[in-house]
Design a protein around this motif. Sequence first.
Motif, PDB file in Angstrom:
ATOM      1  N   GLN A  39     -42.194   0.022  64.035  1.00  0.00           N
ATOM      2  CA  GLN A  39     -41.865   0.253  62.625  1.00  0.00           C
ATOM      3  C   GLN A  39     -43.022   0.931  61.887  1.00  0.00           C
ATOM      4  O   GLN A  39     -42.869   1.352  60.752  1.00  0.00           O
ATOM      5  CB  GLN A  39     -41.490  -1.057  61.935  1.00  0.00           C
ATOM      6  CG  GLN A  39     -40.262  -1.744  62.510  1.00  0.00           C
ATOM      7  CD  GLN A  39     -39.055  -0.830  62.641  1.00  0.00           C
ATOM      8  OE1 GLN A  39     -38.423  -0.769  63.694  1.00  0.00           O
ATOM      9  NE2 GLN A  39     -38.729  -0.096  61.580  1.00  0.00           N
ATOM     10  N   SER A  40     -44.169   1.018  62.535  1.00  0.00           N
ATOM     11  CA  SER A  40     -45.288   1.727  61.926  1.00  0.00           C
ATOM     12  C   SER A  40     -45.478   3.107  62.537  1.00  0.00           C
ATOM     13  O   SER A  40     -46.483   3.763  62.296  1.00  0.00           O
ATOM     14  CB  SER A  40     -46.580   0.918  62.098  1.00  0.00           C
ATOM     15  OG  SER A  40     -46.476  -0.281  61.365  1.00  0.00           O
ATOM     16  N   ARG A  41     -44.535   3.522  63.339  1.00  0.00           N
ATOM     17  CA  ARG A  41     -44.629   4.866  63.906  1.00  0.00           C
ATOM     18  C   ARG A  41     -43.716   5.815  63.137  1.00  0.00           C
ATOM     19  O   ARG A  41     -42.650   5.428  62.685  1.00  0.00           O
ATOM     20  CB  ARG A  41     -44.232   4.854  65.375  1.00  0.00           C
ATOM     21  CG  ARG A  41     -45.304   4.241  66.267  1.00  0.00           C
ATOM     22  CD  ARG A  41     -45.162   4.780  67.666  1.00  0.00           C
ATOM     23  NE  ARG A  41     -46.178   4.258  68.561  1.00  0.00           N
ATOM     24  CZ  ARG A  41     -47.290   4.921  68.880  1.00  0.00           C
ATOM     25  NH1 ARG A  41     -47.538   6.105  68.360  1.00  0.00           N
ATOM     26  NH2 ARG A  41     -48.149   4.394  69.722  1.00  0.00           N
ATOM     27  N   PHE A  42     -44.161   7.045  63.027  1.00  0.00           N
ATOM     28  CA  PHE A  42     -43.323   8.084  62.442  1.00  0.00           C
ATOM     29  C   PHE A  42     -42.074   8.221  63.305  1.00  0.00           C
ATOM     30  O   PHE A  42     -42.101   7.998  64.508  1.00  0.00           O
ATOM     31  CB  PHE A  42     -44.121   9.398  62.397  1.00  0.00           C
ATOM     32  CG  PHE A  42     -43.368  10.529  61.749  1.00  0.00           C
ATOM     33  CD1 PHE A  42     -43.002  10.467  60.419  1.00  0.00           C
ATOM     34  CD2 PHE A  42     -43.010  11.656  62.479  1.00  0.00           C
ATOM     35  CE1 PHE A  42     -42.298  11.493  59.825  1.00  0.00           C
ATOM     36  CE2 PHE A  42     -42.301  12.685  61.889  1.00  0.00           C
ATOM     37  CZ  PHE A  42     -41.946  12.606  60.564  1.00  0.00           C
ATOM     38  N   SER A  51     -49.022  -5.298  50.327  1.00  0.00           N
ATOM     39  CA  SER A  51     -48.568  -6.357  51.222  1.00  0.00           C
ATOM     40  C   SER A  51     -48.372  -5.855  52.640  1.00  0.00           C
ATOM     41  O   SER A  51     -48.693  -6.537  53.602  1.00  0.00           O
ATOM     42  CB  SER A  51     -47.277  -6.962  50.696  1.00  0.00           C
ATOM     43  OG  SER A  51     -46.252  -5.984  50.746  1.00  0.00           O
ATOM     44  N   CYS A  52     -47.820  -4.659  52.803  1.00  0.00           N
ATOM     45  CA  CYS A  52     -47.653  -4.192  54.183  1.00  0.00           C
ATOM     46  C   CYS A  52     -47.956  -2.704  54.331  1.00  0.00           C
ATOM     47  O   CYS A  52     -47.317  -2.005  55.104  1.00  0.00           O
ATOM     48  CB  CYS A  52     -46.292  -4.580  54.748  1.00  0.00           C
ATOM     49  SG  CYS A  52     -44.888  -3.710  54.086  1.00  0.00           S
ATOM     50  N   GLY A  53     -48.960  -2.248  53.610  1.00  0.00           N
ATOM     51  CA  GLY A  53     -49.456  -0.898  53.847  1.00  0.00           C
ATOM     52  C   GLY A  53     -48.526   0.186  53.334  1.00  0.00           C
ATOM     53  O   GLY A  53     -47.672  -0.052  52.487  1.00  0.00           O
ATOM     54  N   CYS A  54     -48.704   1.390  53.854  1.00  0.00           N
ATOM     55  CA  CYS A  54     -47.872   2.510  53.445  1.00  0.00           C
ATOM     56  C   CYS A  54     -47.688   3.442  54.636  1.00  0.00           C
ATOM     57  O   CYS A  54     -48.191   3.183  55.723  1.00  0.00           O
ATOM     58  CB  CYS A  54     -48.496   3.258  52.260  1.00  0.00           C
ATOM     59  SG  CYS A  54     -49.965   4.192  52.709  1.00  0.00           S
ATOM     60  N   ALA A  55     -46.984   4.535  54.400  1.00  0.00           N
ATOM     61  CA  ALA A  55     -46.676   5.445  55.501  1.00  0.00           C
ATOM     62  C   ALA A  55     -47.906   6.216  55.966  1.00  0.00           C
ATOM     63  O   ALA A  55     -47.858   6.901  56.982  1.00  0.00           O
ATOM     64  CB  ALA A  55     -45.570   6.408  55.076  1.00  0.00           C
ATOM     65  N   ARG A  64     -50.246   2.799  57.965  1.00  0.00           N
ATOM     66  CA  ARG A  64     -49.641   2.042  59.071  1.00  0.00           C
ATOM     67  C   ARG A  64     -49.667   2.813  60.395  1.00  0.00           C
ATOM     68  O   ARG A  64     -50.078   2.262  61.423  1.00  0.00           O
ATOM     69  CB  ARG A  64     -48.228   1.598  58.703  1.00  0.00           C
ATOM     70  CG  ARG A  64     -48.193   0.428  57.714  1.00  0.00           C
ATOM     71  CD  ARG A  64     -47.453  -0.794  58.247  1.00  0.00           C
ATOM     72  NE  ARG A  64     -46.125  -0.467  58.690  1.00  0.00           N
ATOM     73  CZ  ARG A  64     -45.065  -0.426  57.892  1.00  0.00           C
ATOM     74  NH1 ARG A  64     -45.178  -0.708  56.623  1.00  0.00           N
ATOM     75  NH2 ARG A  64     -43.894  -0.113  58.385  1.00  0.00           N
ATOM     76  N   PRO A  65     -49.274   4.106  60.414  1.00  0.00           N
ATOM     77  CA  PRO A  65     -49.366   4.817  61.698  1.00  0.00           C
ATOM     78  C   PRO A  65     -50.809   4.947  62.182  1.00  0.00           C
ATOM     79  O   PRO A  65     -51.066   4.881  63.387  1.00  0.00           O
ATOM     80  CB  PRO A  65     -48.784   6.202  61.375  1.00  0.00           C
ATOM     81  CG  PRO A  65     -47.944   5.994  60.159  1.00  0.00           C
ATOM     82  CD  PRO A  65     -48.608   4.908  59.381  1.00  0.00           C
ATOM     83  N   ASP A 123     -46.382  -1.316  67.378  1.00  0.00           N
ATOM     84  CA  ASP A 123     -45.473  -1.627  66.272  1.00  0.00           C
ATOM     85  C   ASP A 123     -44.624  -0.392  65.963  1.00  0.00           C
ATOM     86  O   ASP A 123     -45.071   0.522  65.287  1.00  0.00           O
ATOM     87  CB  ASP A 123     -46.283  -2.053  65.046  1.00  0.00           C
ATOM     88  CG  ASP A 123     -45.387  -2.311  63.846  1.00  0.00           C
ATOM     89  OD1 ASP A 123     -44.177  -2.557  64.050  1.00  0.00           O
ATOM     90  OD2 ASP A 123     -45.891  -2.255  62.715  1.00  0.00           O
TER      91      ASP A 123
END
Lengths: 816, 114
Positions: free
Chosen positions: A545-548, A518-522, A525-526, A543
């Motif tokens: 929230q998609s950054r380390f 649904s919304c990717g993974c770690a 996303r980055p 985004d």
Amino acid sequence: MTQKLVIIGNGMAPGRMLEHLFEQAPGQYAVTIFNAEPRVNYDRIMLSPVLSGEKTYEQIVIHGDGWYIENGITLYKGHKIIAIDRAAKTVTSDHGVTESYDKLVIATGSMPFIIPVPGKDLPGVITYRDIDDVQAMLLAAQSREKAIVIGGGLLGLEAAAGLNSRGMDVTVLHVMPTLMDRQLDPAAGYLLQRAFEERGIKVITKANTKQIVGNGKVEGIELDDGTIIPASLVVMAVGIRPNSAIAKEAGLAVNRGIVVDSGMQTSDGDILALGECAEVGGMVYGLVAPLYEMARVAASHLAGDRSPAFVHSDTPTKLKVTGINLFSLGDFAEGEDREEIVLRDATAGVYKRLVLKDNRIIGTVLYGETADGAWFNDLKKKATDISEMRETLIFGQAYQGGSPLDPTAAVAALPDDAEICGCNGVCKGKITSTITGKGLTSLDEVRAHTKASASCGSCTGLVEQLMSITLGDAYNPKAVQPMCGCTDLGHDDVRRLIMAKGLKTIPAVMQELEWKTSCGCAKCRPALNYYLVCDWPNEYADDYQSRFINERVHANIQKDGTYSVVPRMWGGVTNSGELRAIADVVDKFEIPMVKVTGGQRIDLLGIEKEDLPAVWADLGKAGFVSGQAYAKGLRTVKTCVGSDWCRFGTQDSTGLGIRIEKFMWGSWTPAKLKMAVSGCPRNCAEATCKDIGVICVDSGFEIHFAGAAGLDIKGTEVLGLVKTEDEALHYIVALTQMYREQGRYLERIYKWAKRIGLDEIRRQIMGDADKRQAYYDRFVFSQKFAQVDPWSERVSGKDKHEFRPMATVGYPEAAE
Amino acid sequence: MMEMDMNWVGIGDITDIPLRGARCVKTPQGKIAVFRTADNEVFAIEDHCPHKGGPLSQGIVHGTAVTCPLHNWVISLETGKALGADQGEVRTIRVRNDNGALSIALESLMMAAE
């Protein structure tokens, strides 16, 4: 003795024929090829993926220039043969070249059929046949809005889908009541039409074109019923005709195509014909599988083995449009002596129909779910009596014999002579035996040795399953390494599709590219965030929230959850004021550790997250900005003291380093980017193990790249020598932008360079001034949005929530 | 323990936490990480990775899991258990969401401390 073999045409059929011939009879012929197109042999089946942006031209080349050189072939590019003199046994090209032959092969392919309506010659009316047509469509897609595709067959629909994904407003006109009427029954044709309409493509069936209207260029189409549809691009894809004119003029027997026997021989004993221009047994062919079969037969005959004969067989049809699965095979007209089995699942958009005669499959139409195509094909080919499994036949192979649902089991159960690759006629046994016999471990190797999955690629999944069945755990599917578990696509495909489909948010990428989570993974996303930042610098909203965490709070997290802070020291130069400010900050916040880094700056370690904005505020007052020591982006430019101080220095290396750093700071890159400038070849700044380095010499600046001194140790490669500081900056920026656009997330520049090839990078950056300038300009544009100091932003209050606890609970009241 | 008997302590509003993000709550027993998923679900767990104690509140949130920023362990927000091949578990803390007003159960907090 070596004989002279001349080939007219350089398409896929003669290319394949030569591969067989060189294997079977090496050295028997000296080969000369005349190609009317000014290029090498490429995979025409893959034109649609090039149009839609899923592949590039370079990726669909079958034989590069090297192959022709290796095999001693003389290739005349852009030479059209205008005469065959059978008495003298010579051919002559439009550029006046005459070659004599012992054996001649005609492989002139086919010509697109142009419907003879008024306006057909207007600029803006094009066909869909070769890479030039694709280029023309891509050009049109840039500036024009509305396109009409005449023809709702395989080619027309692929063209429509491609133009649609390039952002054009597309209408498909089809003369019959349903799409792909020659391959699909009306029910599947209807589902297909609906799928196209869902993509925003208009479909008009039973549409007869009366004329193409326009004054000096295309402006639209008028149908028989008077309807006028505006368009600035018209693609005609209504069919093909064998290109047999040259054979006819030479007096060879020509019917629809050039008439050949089952050994590919024309009415002249020294002339063969194959491919789309040939007519064998009264049939002409347009799909690649029979053409490759012709190539095999022709090669044998040329090699002196006259036993192989071309035999007709049905070829399955597949549509190469991402997201639409259809498969059709054989005869599916209704008839008294025929029965059919139909399965429909409206919600899943699945339609399957088997046409049976005497308990044997004679036709198959699959829409929405095509995995069992190979199995049905096999049953049809062998004329297997299906009465035993009739009840469950339509559900596919997995439902036969009681062990359902394991997809590899179905493939494992296929007999050895089941055809896996329809394009190249490769069966299962050939693939598995080649894997074992030659010790193959990668998909690319299997493609190279067996040709399976090497053409349209739709059987890639099957081939990979065969590899894992054959090799077990030893199979490491490197060739298609997906980005992460959320997708089957690799980084390069994702990057290309982001651009091709104009995807500008992470949810859009996940939706359009069918992410499995649904919304990717770690992991993904980055990576996606970087690709979008890089590709749409002015439009994409970063985004966080998609950054380390490091890139989210602009500091480096440490093992105990505290952070380290590294202010920028341009080129490694500092002064008493800056040092004093650092000393004050260290005292004020009781910073436990102060460390000089390898990148010529100062690291303050052990800072509590809550204190970060206050630390930055104090550093900011002294003029410091973030050193981005945490970024997958530009880190430091290390320098030596250069000609200002050093008795050996040849140029102002410190000055150049500072200039580069001031120009490039803030830019995001696939992985961290460390640079250095040394003032002479003694190389005190250690520039020859950096991502990008400069060695100053008397005559100018030697630019280096692709070094590493981390997990791997690797000296740099030389990009080239430039004369001035301005040029050095220009070339370095262009190189960086090329890497930014092509690098996979977390791929350091040396790994990227190894993958792309040093020569290719040198060619684009050193040798191609236009490309270099374009890269430079795109970098400069993106910097407009990147050079904002993240520390001062946060000191002013951005992302306050990041640095404060949400609440404090459970303490005695007095603690306030 | 029955839901009603619990001692709920307000910690703030759901909008204080970014979507696919987390915030910390400081307690005498250590930090608690409160997460808000893409679907607006809220979870609270100890802010302490079972592997090497990394601050889970600083990780990337995906689905109903978080990836620890130190060594990429993936922890389920629902169960507190490490996902994939890793073995380990953190305590979960009960969260109540009344139209966006968030509170946590002090009792489960105390248990977490034991």
